[in-house]
Write a protein that holds these residues in place. Sequence first.
Motif, short mmCIF file in Angstrom:
data_model
loop_
_atom_site.label_atom_id
_atom_site.label_comp_id
_atom_site.label_asym_id
_atom_site.label_seq_id
_atom_site.Cartn_x
_atom_site.Cartn_y
_atom_site.Cartn_z
N GLN A 134 0.82 -1.21 0.00
CA GLN A 134 0.00 0.00 0.00
C GLN A 134 0.86 1.27 0.00
O GLN A 134 0.53 2.26 -0.65
N LYS A 135 1.98 1.21 0.74
CA LYS A 135 2.90 2.36 0.75
C LYS A 135 3.47 2.58 -0.65
O LYS A 135 3.56 3.73 -1.12
N ASN A 136 3.87 1.51 -1.32
CA ASN A 136 4.41 1.64 -2.67
C ASN A 136 3.38 2.19 -3.65
O ASN A 136 3.70 3.04 -4.50
N ILE A 137 2.14 1.71 -3.53
CA ILE A 137 1.08 2.21 -4.41
C ILE A 137 0.82 3.70 -4.17
O ILE A 137 0.69 4.48 -5.12
N ASN A 138 0.78 4.09 -2.91
CA ASN A 138 0.58 5.52 -2.60
C ASN A 138 1.72 6.37 -3.15
O ASN A 138 1.50 7.50 -3.62
N SER A 139 2.94 5.83 -3.10
CA SER A 139 4.08 6.56 -3.66
C SER A 139 3.92 6.73 -5.16
O SER A 139 4.14 7.83 -5.71
N LEU A 140 3.52 5.66 -5.84
CA LEU A 140 3.36 5.74 -7.29
C LEU A 140 2.27 6.73 -7.68
O LEU A 140 2.42 7.50 -8.64
N ILE A 141 1.18 6.74 -6.94
CA ILE A 141 0.10 7.70 -7.21
C ILE A 141 0.58 9.12 -6.96
O ILE A 141 0.25 10.04 -7.72
N SER A 142 1.41 9.30 -5.93
CA SER A 142 1.93 10.65 -5.63
C SER A 142 2.86 11.15 -6.72
O SER A 142 3.05 12.35 -6.89
N TYR A 143 3.45 10.21 -7.50
CA TYR A 143 4.31 10.60 -8.62
C TYR A 143 3.49 10.99 -9.86
O TYR A 143 4.05 11.41 -10.87
#
Length: 398
Positions: A134-143
Motif C-alpha cells: 500500500q505504501k508503494n502504491i501511494n508513492s506511485l500515485i503521488s508521482y
Amino acid sequence: MLTNKNILLGVCGSIASYKSASLTRLLVKAGANVRVVMTKDACNFITPLTLSTLSKNPVFSEYFDPKTGTWNNHVELGLWADMLIIAPASANTLAKFANGLCDNLLSAVYLSAKCPVYFAPAMDLDMWKHPATQKNINSLISYGNLMIKPAYGELASGLTGEGRMAEPEEIIQFILDKYQEGLPLKGKKALVTAGPTYEAIDPVRFIGNHSSGKMGYAIAEHLSALGAEVTLVSGPTSLNLTDKRINRIDVASAEDMLQACLSEFKNCDISICSAAVADYRPKEVANLKIKKDSPEFSLDLIKTPDILAKLGQEKKAGQILVGFALETNNEVENAIKKLEKKNLDFIVLNSMNDEGGVFKNDNNKITIIDRNKKQEKFELKPKNEVAVDICKKILDLI
C-alpha cells in the motif's frame, strides 16, 4: 480516441498475464500502435510469441538480444510511448517502480518514460493488503501515475478478496475516461452531416451526386477525439467509422436527413453540415421501374428541403452552426450570401476550380469565412487535417 497512439504495454510475472493477450488485441483493434515489454517472470506465464503476434511488433524483455545483436534502448522506448500501461503489475514490480530500482528493461523504461503511466495491480489478497504494498502504491500515485483498481473475487490461491487484475475492457474504458477528462469538447454534443442524398426516380434509379462523405466522416472523428458526443447523419456511402462511440444515423433522401437533423439539433452545441444534399427531387416517384420505351424522357423536379436554412431558423443562442459551400464562380461572394442567409457562424468554401476537385478525393483545399467576412485560406491537405483546421475554428469560437 486511441487511433495512432503509441502504447507500451508492460507485462509482469502473474497468473493474470493471460489477460494481457486480450488487452493487446483490444488496443490494436482500437487503432493503437502497441509494443510489449515483458519481465523475465512474465515469460513463464505467457509466451512473447503470443504477444508479438497480437501486437504485430517484436516483444522486448532484455536490454540486449543475443540472437539479433540488437540493443533495446529503454530511453527510446520511453520517449516513443504516448502512454505506458503496466498490466498485470506485480507487487515486485510496483516496489521497484516506487523506489527507483532499475534491474530489468521494464523498470528502466518506466524511469525513462515521459508519458502518462497506468498500472493495474494483480496479486494475492495478503500481498495486496500488506502495508509495504500500500505504501508503494501511494508513492506511485503521488508521482502522478494512475492506478486501475483491482477487482474483488476469487484469487489463484483460493482466497476471495481484492487483488484480481481488472478486465481488459475495464482497463480500456478507464484509460478512455481519463483521457477524455482534459479534452476541450468534453460535455459538448455535436451533429455532423456527411455524404450525398439519393432522391428516388423509381425503385431502381435516383438523382444523386459524387460526394464520398470523407470530409464529414473526418470531422465527426476529430470532434469525438476532442471529447464531444457526436451524432453523424450520413447519406449513402461505403465509409466506416473507426471511433465506435459516434452515433451514426443512416439516411437516403434530403427529407430523411432533415428529419434526423431536426430530431438531434435542439440538443446539440455544435452542428456542421458538410453533406452534399440534392437540391431537387422528382415531383413524382414511379412505383415501378420506368421502361426505356421512348427516345426522350422528361422529369419534373421540385426543390428538396433546405436543411441548413431550417437549422439556421431553429438555432438558439450559444449554438454553433457551420455550413459548406461548393462553388464554381463568384465563389467568395456566393459563400458570404449563404453564410448570412442561413444564419451560420462560419462557412467552409470549396472550389470546383481547384486542381483535383473535391468529390471522392482524399485531399481538400478550403477557405473559412466568418460572420465578419474575414477569410482564412488553407493549402491543399488531407481531409483529416482539414477536419483539424475546421475544429480549431470551432474551439476558437467556444
